[in-house]
Design a protein around this motif. Structure first.
Motif, PDB file in Angstrom:
ATOM      1  N   MET A 188       0.835  -1.202   0.000  1.00  0.00           N
ATOM      2  CA  MET A 188       0.000   0.000   0.000  1.00  0.00           C
ATOM      3  C   MET A 188       0.873   1.256   0.000  1.00  0.00           C
ATOM      4  N   ASP A 189       0.284   2.362  -0.203  1.00  0.00           N
ATOM      5  CA  ASP A 189       1.011   3.621  -0.296  1.00  0.00           C
ATOM      6  C   ASP A 189       1.613   3.992   1.055  1.00  0.00           C
ATOM      7  N   THR A 190       2.940   4.061   1.096  1.00  0.00           N
ATOM      8  CA  THR A 190       3.586   4.345   2.370  1.00  0.00           C
ATOM      9  C   THR A 190       3.318   5.766   2.832  1.00  0.00           C
ATOM     10  N   ARG A 191       3.015   6.664   1.884  1.00  0.00           N
ATOM     11  CA  ARG A 191       2.708   8.035   2.287  1.00  0.00           C
ATOM     12  C   ARG A 191       1.388   8.097   3.045  1.00  0.00           C
ATOM     13  N   LEU A 192       0.496   7.182   2.714  1.00  0.00           N
ATOM     14  CA  LEU A 192      -0.765   7.101   3.451  1.00  0.00           C
ATOM     15  C   LEU A 192      -0.485   6.733   4.907  1.00  0.00           C
ATOM     16  N   LEU A 193       0.485   5.837   5.103  1.00  0.00           N
ATOM     17  CA  LEU A 193       0.801   5.398   6.458  1.00  0.00           C
ATOM     18  C   LEU A 193       1.358   6.540   7.292  1.00  0.00           C
ATOM     19  N   ASP A 194       2.041   7.480   6.628  1.00  0.00           N
ATOM     20  CA  ASP A 194       2.632   8.594   7.357  1.00  0.00           C
ATOM     21  C   ASP A 194       1.582   9.464   8.039  1.00  0.00           C
ATOM     22  N   ILE A 195       0.397   9.527   7.442  1.00  0.00           N
ATOM     23  CA  ILE A 195      -0.630  10.394   8.012  1.00  0.00           C
ATOM     24  C   ILE A 195      -1.566   9.636   8.937  1.00  0.00           C
ATOM     25  N   LEU A 196      -1.417   8.311   8.982  1.00  0.00           N
ATOM     26  CA  LEU A 196      -2.274   7.524   9.852  1.00  0.00           C
ATOM     27  C   LEU A 196      -1.719   7.527  11.275  1.00  0.00           C
ATOM     28  N   VAL A 197      -2.574   7.782  12.214  1.00  0.00           N
ATOM     29  CA  VAL A 197      -2.187   7.726  13.617  1.00  0.00           C
ATOM     30  C   VAL A 197      -3.185   6.841  14.356  1.00  0.00           C
ATOM     31  N   CYS A 198      -2.764   6.405  15.522  1.00  0.00           N
ATOM     32  CA  CYS A 198      -3.634   5.596  16.354  1.00  0.00           C
ATOM     33  C   CYS A 198      -4.865   6.417  16.762  1.00  0.00           C
ATOM     34  N   PRO A 199      -6.068   5.868  16.591  1.00  0.00           N
ATOM     35  CA  PRO A 199      -7.273   6.610  16.969  1.00  0.00           C
ATOM     36  C   PRO A 199      -7.420   6.785  18.476  1.00  0.00           C
ATOM     37  N   ILE A 200      -6.672   6.005  19.241  1.00  0.00           N
ATOM     38  CA  ILE A 200      -6.784   6.092  20.699  1.00  0.00           C
ATOM     39  C   ILE A 200      -5.808   7.121  21.261  1.00  0.00           C
TER      40      ILE A 200
END
Ligand SMILES: [Zn+2]
Length: 60
Positions: free
Chosen positions: A1-13
């Motif tokens: 998957m797009d690694t740049r997408l992972l950069d903006i993903l954070v834990c919702p908790i």
């Protein structure tokens, strides 16, 4: 998957950064010890869908 997408993903908790476990296709929050599944390339960022890493023995 797009690694740049992972950069903006954070834990919702805890809003902390996530580690991408490519083998397991999970996003790991070390702070909460939770693993969020990635299904069909889409991260499932729901706490009730997350796997509890405190029960499973991690390889590392
Ligand atoms: Zn977290």
């Amino acid at each position: 998957m797009d690694t740049r997408l992972l950069d903006i993903l954070v834990c919702p908790i805890c809003k902390g950064p996530l580690d991408h476990d490519k083998k397991a296709q999970e996003l790991i929050c070390k702070a909460d010890r939770l693993a969020y599944p990635i299904r069909d390339g889409i991260p499932i960022m729901w706490a009730d869908q997350a796997r509890d890493l405190q029960v499973a023995s991690a390889a590392d």
